[in-house]
Design a protein around this motif. Structure first.
Motif, PDB file in Angstrom:
ATOM      1  N   VAL A   2      45.379  24.911  33.268  1.00 38.17           N
ATOM      2  CA  VAL A   2      45.115  26.178  32.569  1.00 38.17           C
ATOM      3  C   VAL A   2      43.627  26.300  32.237  1.00 38.17           C
ATOM      4  O   VAL A   2      43.029  27.383  32.351  1.00 38.17           O
ATOM      5  CB  VAL A   2      45.974  26.277  31.294  1.00 38.17           C
ATOM      6  N   THR A   3      43.010  25.198  31.851  1.00 38.43           N
ATOM      7  CA  THR A   3      41.569  25.212  31.558  1.00 38.43           C
ATOM      8  C   THR A   3      40.771  25.556  32.803  1.00 38.43           C
ATOM      9  O   THR A   3      39.829  26.359  32.759  1.00 38.43           O
ATOM     10  CB  THR A   3      41.127  23.851  31.005  1.00 38.43           C
ATOM     11  N   VAL A   4      41.140  24.972  33.925  1.00 43.28           N
ATOM     12  CA  VAL A   4      40.452  25.267  35.192  1.00 43.28           C
ATOM     13  C   VAL A   4      40.651  26.727  35.574  1.00 43.28           C
ATOM     14  O   VAL A   4      39.711  27.404  36.020  1.00 43.28           O
ATOM     15  CB  VAL A   4      40.952  24.331  36.307  1.00 43.28           C
ATOM     16  N   LEU A   5      41.863  27.239  35.395  1.00 45.19           N
ATOM     17  CA  LEU A   5      42.136  28.645  35.704  1.00 45.19           C
ATOM     18  C   LEU A   5      41.307  29.574  34.817  1.00 45.19           C
ATOM     19  O   LEU A   5      40.894  30.658  35.248  1.00 45.19           O
ATOM     20  CB  LEU A   5      43.624  28.949  35.535  1.00 45.19           C
ATOM     21  N   THR A   6      41.064  29.158  33.578  1.00 44.69           N
ATOM     22  CA  THR A   6      40.216  29.953  32.688  1.00 44.69           C
ATOM     23  C   THR A   6      38.776  29.962  33.169  1.00 44.69           C
ATOM     24  O   THR A   6      38.060  30.960  33.011  1.00 44.69           O
ATOM     25  CB  THR A   6      40.275  29.383  31.255  1.00 44.69           C
ATOM     26  N   LEU A   7      38.354  28.861  33.793  1.00 37.20           N
ATOM     27  CA  LEU A   7      36.979  28.755  34.274  1.00 37.20           C
ATOM     28  C   LEU A   7      36.751  29.475  35.598  1.00 37.20           C
ATOM     29  O   LEU A   7      35.619  29.848  35.912  1.00 37.20           O
ATOM     30  CB  LEU A   7      36.597  27.277  34.449  1.00 37.20           C
ATOM     31  N   ILE A   8      37.800  29.654  36.389  1.00 36.26           N
ATOM     32  CA  ILE A   8      37.648  30.199  37.741  1.00 36.26           C
ATOM     33  C   ILE A   8      36.933  31.551  37.760  1.00 36.26           C
ATOM     34  O   ILE A   8      36.068  31.782  38.629  1.00 36.26           O
ATOM     35  CB  ILE A   8      39.021  30.280  38.444  1.00 36.26           C
ATOM     36  N   PRO A   9      37.242  32.501  36.847  1.00 37.98           N
ATOM     37  CA  PRO A   9      36.504  33.781  36.894  1.00 37.98           C
ATOM     38  C   PRO A   9      34.993  33.628  36.786  1.00 37.98           C
ATOM     39  O   PRO A   9      34.253  34.480  37.293  1.00 37.98           O
ATOM     40  CB  PRO A   9      37.073  34.546  35.685  1.00 37.98           C
ATOM     41  N   LEU A  10      34.526  32.552  36.135  1.00 38.52           N
ATOM     42  CA  LEU A  10      33.093  32.349  35.997  1.00 38.52           C
ATOM     43  C   LEU A  10      32.432  31.977  37.314  1.00 38.52           C
ATOM     44  O   LEU A  10      31.203  32.028  37.440  1.00 38.52           O
ATOM     45  CB  LEU A  10      32.814  31.258  34.957  1.00 38.52           C
ATOM     46  N   LEU A  11      33.229  31.585  38.298  1.00 41.60           N
ATOM     47  CA  LEU A  11      32.691  31.217  39.607  1.00 41.60           C
ATOM     48  C   LEU A  11      32.448  32.444  40.487  1.00 41.60           C
ATOM     49  O   LEU A  11      31.866  32.319  41.562  1.00 41.60           O
ATOM     50  CB  LEU A  11      33.654  30.262  40.318  1.00 41.60           C
ATOM     51  N   VAL A  12      32.914  33.603  40.043  1.00 40.38           N
ATOM     52  CA  VAL A  12      32.770  34.842  40.807  1.00 40.38           C
ATOM     53  C   VAL A  12      31.669  35.683  40.173  1.00 40.38           C
ATOM     54  O   VAL A  12      31.636  35.853  38.953  1.00 40.38           O
ATOM     55  CB  VAL A  12      34.097  35.630  40.835  1.00 40.38           C
ATOM     56  N   GLY A  13      30.780  36.213  40.985  1.00 39.10           N
ATOM     57  CA  GLY A  13      29.677  37.013  40.485  1.00 39.10           C
ATOM     58  C   GLY A  13      30.135  38.305  39.835  1.00 39.10           C
ATOM     59  O   GLY A  13      31.208  38.842  40.143  1.00 39.10           O
ATOM     60  N   ASN A  14      29.305  38.825  38.938  1.00 32.92           N
ATOM     61  CA  ASN A  14      29.650  40.065  38.229  1.00 32.92           C
ATOM     62  C   ASN A  14      29.797  41.246  39.183  1.00 32.92           C
ATOM     63  O   ASN A  14      30.626  42.128  38.967  1.00 32.92           O
ATOM     64  CB  ASN A  14      28.589  40.376  37.175  1.00 32.92           C
ATOM     65  N   VAL A  15      28.981  41.281  40.232  1.00 26.70           N
ATOM     66  CA  VAL A  15      29.049  42.388  41.182  1.00 26.70           C
ATOM     67  C   VAL A  15      30.394  42.377  41.904  1.00 26.70           C
ATOM     68  O   VAL A  15      31.027  43.425  42.091  1.00 26.70           O
ATOM     69  CB  VAL A  15      27.889  42.306  42.185  1.00 26.70           C
ATOM     70  N   VAL A  16      30.846  41.184  42.302  1.00 26.63           N
ATOM     71  CA  VAL A  16      32.124  41.073  43.008  1.00 26.63           C
ATOM     72  C   VAL A  16      33.269  41.479  42.091  1.00 26.63           C
ATOM     73  O   VAL A  16      34.199  42.196  42.503  1.00 26.63           O
ATOM     74  CB  VAL A  16      32.318  39.638  43.534  1.00 26.63           C
ATOM     75  N   ARG A  17      33.208  41.041  40.841  1.00 28.03           N
ATOM     76  CA  ARG A  17      34.271  41.404  39.906  1.00 28.03           C
ATOM     77  C   ARG A  17      34.279  42.909  39.622  1.00 28.03           C
ATOM     78  O   ARG A  17      35.347  43.529  39.518  1.00 28.03           O
ATOM     79  CB  ARG A  17      34.112  40.617  38.608  1.00 28.03           C
ATOM     80  N   ALA A  18      33.087  43.504  39.509  1.00 24.52           N
ATOM     81  CA  ALA A  18      33.028  44.953  39.297  1.00 24.52           C
ATOM     82  C   ALA A  18      33.587  45.702  40.505  1.00 24.52           C
ATOM     83  O   ALA A  18      34.275  46.716  40.350  1.00 24.52           O
ATOM     84  CB  ALA A  18      31.579  45.377  39.029  1.00 24.52           C
ATOM     85  N   ALA A  19      33.313  45.187  41.700  1.00 25.02           N
ATOM     86  CA  ALA A  19      33.872  45.811  42.899  1.00 25.02           C
ATOM     87  C   ALA A  19      35.395  45.726  42.896  1.00 25.02           C
ATOM     88  O   ALA A  19      36.088  46.650  43.345  1.00 25.02           O
ATOM     89  CB  ALA A  19      33.307  45.138  44.147  1.00 25.02           C
ATOM     90  N   GLY A  20      35.923  44.625  42.380  1.00 23.95           N
ATOM     91  CA  GLY A  20      37.375  44.510  42.259  1.00 23.95           C
ATOM     92  C   GLY A  20      37.954  45.540  41.312  1.00 23.95           C
ATOM     93  O   GLY A  20      39.015  46.136  41.590  1.00 23.95           O
ATOM     94  N   TRP A  21      37.273  45.802  40.208  1.00 27.20           N
ATOM     95  CA  TRP A  21      37.741  46.831  39.274  1.00 27.20           C
ATOM     96  C   TRP A  21      37.648  48.217  39.893  1.00 27.20           C
ATOM     97  O   TRP A  21      38.462  49.100  39.591  1.00 27.20           O
ATOM     98  CB  TRP A  21      36.939  46.786  37.976  1.00 27.20           C
ATOM     99  N   LEU A  22      36.675  48.436  40.782  1.00 30.60           N
ATOM    100  CA  LEU A  22      36.598  49.710  41.491  1.00 30.60           C
ATOM    101  C   LEU A  22      37.854  49.928  42.329  1.00 30.60           C
ATOM    102  O   LEU A  22      38.382  51.038  42.416  1.00 30.60           O
ATOM    103  CB  LEU A  22      35.353  49.747  42.381  1.00 30.60           C
ATOM    104  N   GLY A  23      38.310  48.847  42.971  1.00 30.22           N
ATOM    105  CA  GLY A  23      39.523  48.939  43.770  1.00 30.22           C
ATOM    106  C   GLY A  23      40.768  49.173  42.937  1.00 30.22           C
ATOM    107  O   GLY A  23      41.732  49.779  43.406  1.00 30.22           O
ATOM    108  N   LEU A  24      40.757  48.711  41.695  1.00 33.77           N
ATOM    109  CA  LEU A  24      41.919  48.898  40.827  1.00 33.77           C
ATOM    110  C   LEU A  24      41.915  50.254  40.128  1.00 33.77           C
ATOM    111  O   LEU A  24      42.963  50.902  39.999  1.00 33.77           O
ATOM    112  CB  LEU A  24      41.956  47.791  39.768  1.00 33.77           C
ATOM    113  N   LEU A  25      40.740  50.685  39.662  1.00 33.21           N
ATOM    114  CA  LEU A  25      40.666  51.860  38.804  1.00 33.21           C
ATOM    115  C   LEU A  25      40.203  53.117  39.520  1.00 33.21           C
ATOM    116  O   LEU A  25      40.173  54.194  38.901  1.00 33.21           O
ATOM    117  CB  LEU A  25      39.725  51.590  37.620  1.00 33.21           C
TER     118      LEU A  25
END
Length: 275
Positions: free
Chosen positions: A95-118
């Motif tokens: 669970v700790t590792v899963l909490t850390l995983i989002p930090l391995l992804v850049g902010n731009v990539v995560r924002a692009a993912g939200w574009l696909g969702l919203l």
């Protein structure tokens, strides 16, 4: 002892202090459309930024977004951090590792993912239309709400990990003793867990607030051109307007506001913790 920290001190001075000093010097220059800037020693750039209603509004939007995201991140992160801190199964490390995983992804990539969702044709709108809830797509993207969601998603792991490390140090026996004396679960949280976890709360809120004040990619990609925060405004002055002195002044205003509010919040919470 000093010889041991000297190399690290020199690296920090070269990579952080040096550019900051240079930026501070640039902020005192005058802008020139033909020469980029004219060497001077004036505070006019700071005065113009403070006097301009547009940039006061941008700063207000930035502060509102930072405070809102910090409060919501704390509300979402505290229960998750408590659950993580009290886990005793073999899945805790996972669970700790899963909490850390989002930090391995850049902010731009995560924002692009939200574009696909919203987005108008994104997963959320497509699901609602498929269920017959809406006939036209909802305007979820390019709104303050989208920026808040994207920002919280970025900073939430920092809050959870900071709080869980402090909550883990609170003896479980203290909570059990309060419960045995007749305290309800809410009273145990309010009178025992929350005061003892306050140092972690302060640290987490300070870290999250600083990150929220300086968010750039999320504000640009999810907020659109009409939504302005200070970090994109600083970038626009450097890259689009080529007004380096004014951009440098905006950067130091943002830095000063962030440091002042962080110090004030830390002092107030620290005084309450001391009492």
């Amino acid at each position: 002892m000093f010889a041991l920290i000297l190399p690290a001190f020199l690296v920090v001075a070269a990579l952080l202090v040096g550019p900051m000093v240079l930026l501070a010097r640039i902020s005192l220059n005058q802008y020139s459309a033909t020469q980029l800037m004219i060497e001077a020693t004036t505070a006019q750039n700071y005065l113009n930024a403070v006097a301009d209603p547009y940039y006061r509004g941008v700063m207000g939007t930035t502060l509102l977004m930072a405070f809102t995201c910090t409060a919501l991140t704390l509300a979402l992160g505290f229960p998750a951090a408590y659950r993580l801190a009290r886990m005793e199964s073999r899945w805790k490390s996972l669970v700790t590792v899963l909490t850390l995983i989002p930090l391995l992804v850049g902010n731009v990539v995560r924002a692009a993912g939200w574009l696909g969702l919203l987005g108008n044709d994104g997963l959320v709108n497509a699901s609602l239309r498929g269920l017959g809830v809406i006939a036209e797509p909802l305007q979820l993207i390019y709104t303050p709400g989208a920026v808040a969601i994207g920002t919280i998603a970025v900073v939430l792991p920092y809050m959870i990990l900071t709080l869980s490390s402090v909550i883990e140090s609170i003896p479980r026996a203290v909570e059990e003793a309060a419960a045995n004396l007749g305290a309800s679960a809410f009273t145990v949280f309010r009178r025992v867990v929350w005061p003892l976890a306050l140092p972690g709360t302060v640290a987490g809120c300070v870290l999250v607030f600083i990150l929220c004040m300086n968010t750039y990619a999320t504000a640009v990609l999810l907020g659109g051109s009409q939504f302005k925060m200070m970090a994109p405004a600083v970038y626009d002055q450097f890259s689009k307007s080529t007004n380096w002195p004014f951009g440098a002044a905006l950067a130091f205003i943002l830095l000063g506001a962030t440091l002042a509010l962080t110090a004030l919040g830390t002092a107030l919470l620290g005084r309450r913790y001391a009492r």
